[in-house]
Design an enzyme around this catalytic site. Structure first.
Site, PDB file in Angstrom:
ATOM      1  CG  PHE A  12      -6.264  28.950 -28.517  1.00 49.71           C
ATOM      2  CD1 PHE A  12      -4.915  28.721 -29.278  1.00 49.71           C
ATOM      3  CD2 PHE A  12      -5.931  28.357 -27.199  1.00 49.71           C
ATOM      4  CE1 PHE A  12      -3.957  28.142 -29.144  1.00 49.71           C
ATOM      5  CE2 PHE A  12      -4.645  27.830 -26.927  1.00 49.71           C
ATOM      6  CZ  PHE A  12      -3.798  27.796 -27.731  1.00 49.71           C
ATOM      7  CB  THR A  36     -17.319  35.865 -28.126  1.00 51.45           C
ATOM      8  OG1 THR A  36     -16.226  35.182 -28.009  1.00 51.45           O
ATOM      9  CG2 THR A  36     -18.558  35.137 -27.778  1.00 51.45           C
ATOM     10  CB  THR A 121     -10.440  23.545 -17.653  1.00 51.19           C
ATOM     11  OG1 THR A 121      -9.465  23.877 -16.770  1.00 51.19           O
ATOM     12  CG2 THR A 121     -11.835  23.766 -16.641  1.00 51.19           C
ATOM     13  CG  ASP A 122      -6.034  21.592 -15.253  1.00 52.79           C
ATOM     14  OD1 ASP A 122      -6.496  22.812 -15.608  1.00 52.79           O
ATOM     15  OD2 ASP A 122      -4.509  21.578 -15.144  1.00 52.79           O
ATOM     16  CD  GLU A 123      -8.356  27.370 -14.754  1.00 49.73           C
ATOM     17  OE1 GLU A 123      -9.254  27.994 -13.989  1.00 49.73           O
ATOM     18  OE2 GLU A 123      -7.313  27.760 -15.438  1.00 49.73           O
ATOM     19  CE1 TYR A 148     -13.356  28.501 -18.520  1.00 47.57           C
ATOM     20  CE2 TYR A 148     -11.440  27.948 -16.941  1.00 47.57           C
ATOM     21  CZ  TYR A 148     -12.087  27.900 -18.011  1.00 47.57           C
ATOM     22  OH  TYR A 148     -11.732  27.002 -18.833  1.00 47.57           O
ATOM     23  CB  SER A 149     -12.565  27.062 -12.111  1.00 43.61           C
ATOM     24  OG  SER A 149     -12.384  27.598 -11.016  1.00 43.61           O
ATOM     25  CB  SER A 150     -17.387  27.846  -9.906  1.00 44.36           C
ATOM     26  OG  SER A 150     -17.774  28.981 -10.661  1.00 44.36           O
ATOM     27  CE  LYS A 152     -15.028  24.369 -19.570  1.00 43.97           C
ATOM     28  NZ  LYS A 152     -15.583  24.194 -20.822  1.00 43.97           N
TER      29      LYS A 152
END
Ligand code: NAD
Ligand code: DAU
Length: 332
Positions: A12, A36, A121-123, A148-150, A152
């Protein structure tokens, strides 16, 4: 710079970036993408012939990555497993791609001395309270919540360590929630638009009070290019466009733009560990690099995005049934 390698360029945000590079520079692009479930090679159609090449491969495969990196002037690293809900169902691909993939790329860059920009990411900063006026800055502490955020956050730490320990010439950006064309129907805005277009109702987690800071993917793309061209090596830049909205506000706006009553949605079970609020202070990117977003009107950007999904039913219907079956299995 003449040729850049873009990992995850069939996804995306990555495909938005490739189009932005085609429109605003003379650079040639090689896309490295595993293709993927999340990839859309069709999103790269319309690029000038001869300027974009797609290599299908895994960013965690050192034999593919090493020679490719060595043949380019810079690498922009988008490739990732990107969806929080998937990371709660099966974290394994997140650890492999986001951590091992970034490590593999860093080792290739270390050997060749090629410039790297790492897209994050901001996460990684966790979440903010709903009533807190604070926003994330480059000085915010890392405190990720999800698999996911960990992963990243871990990938950011790898990049920082390779800069400091090995002198790798890298920058990092941490961006807020993107919206726009070609976003997979698993994500919030496309899921709700396509639920309505398919004759169903939007599905909002918990009480819907969670806040996200929306930015158009084209603006994320222009920020990444600006950092690649003018960012200071070793620095982190936060990317955001002042688009804070609650999930309830967004879903009501989608319903209104589609001509449906604004309360025509369902509240469903909450996401485990659901982050409350993200908000970006992009002062550093604006003042140091002079970046400005082109999409300042969220409602207009969302209306364009809805039109895009209305015009591309063949693309999103191919994924919709499978995505909804996975959500239904967990009551969402
Ligand atoms: P996406 O899921 O739409 O696309 C990811 C792309 O990476 C796909 O084309 C996929 O095929 C590819 N990919 C996955 N695993 C790979 C592997 N092992 N090797 C090579 N290619 C692989 O994701 P997106 O939303 O475009 O996000 C892109 C990047 O931007 C991610 O790093 C994400 O963390 C970051 N980001 C996204 C957002 C957002 O709101 N979408 C916000 C901030 C940061
Ligand atoms: O902040 C940047 C991040 O934004 C990126 O790093 C991620 O790759 C991207 O997926 C996005 O993460 P979120 O988890 O915030 O996005 P998502 O679209 O999954 O959800 C947005 C909000 O909407 C979140 O509060 C959860 C909620 N939601 C989501 C879905 C899919 C719902 O209420 N209903 C839904 O059906």
């Amino acid at each position: 710079m003449r040729r850049i390698l873009v990992t995850g360029g069939a996804g995306f945000v990555g495909s938005n970036f490739v189009h932005h590079v085609m429109a605003t520079t003379d650079l040639d692009v090689t896309v490295l993408d595993k293709l993927t479930y999340a990839a859309s090679p069709a999103a790269l159609e319309g690029c000038p012939p001869g300027r974009v090449r797609l290599v299908v491969g895994d960013v965690a495969d050192a034999e593919v990555v090493g020679p490719l990196v060595a043949g380019h002037d810079a690498v922009v690293h988008f490739a990732a497993e990107s969806h929080n809900d998937n990371s709660l169902r099966d974290p394994a691909p997140f650890v492999r791609t986001n951590l091992l993939g970034t490590f593999t790329l860093l080792e290739a860059v270390r050997r060749s001395g090629v410039r790297l920009h790492h897209v994050s990411t901001d996460e990684v900063y966790g979440d903010l309270a709903l009533d807190d006026p604070a926003r994330f800055t480059e000085a915010s502490a890392y405190d990720p919540s999800s698999p996911y955020s960990s992963t990243k956050a871990g990938s950011d730490h790898l990049v920082r360590a390779w800069v400091r320990s090995f002198g790798v010439p890298a920058t990092i950006s941490n961006c807020s929630n993107n919206y726009g064309p070609w976003q997979h129907v698993e994500k919030f805005i496309p899921r709700q638009i396509t639920n309505v277009l398919a004759g169903g109702r939007p599905r909002v987690y918990g009480a819907g009070r969670n806040v996200r800071d929306w930015i158009h993917a084209a603006d994320h793309a222009s920020a990444v290019l600006r950092i690649l061209e003018r960012g200071r090596i070793g620095e982190t830049y936060l990317v955001g466009a002042g688009g804070e909205r609650s999930n309830l506000d967004v879903v009501r706006l989608i319903l209104r733009l589609l001509g449906r009553p604004e309360d025509d949605f369902d509240l469903v079970g909450d996401r485990p560990g659901h982050d409350l609020r993200y908000a970006i202070d992009a002062t550093k990117l604006r003042t140091e690099l002079g970046w400005r977003p082109a999409y300042s009107d969220f409602e207009a950007g969302l209306a364009d995005t809805i039109e895009w999904y209305v015009a591309h039913p063949g693309w999103w219907r191919a994924h919709k049934r499978e995505v909804e079956a996975a959500y239904a299995a967990v009551g969402q």
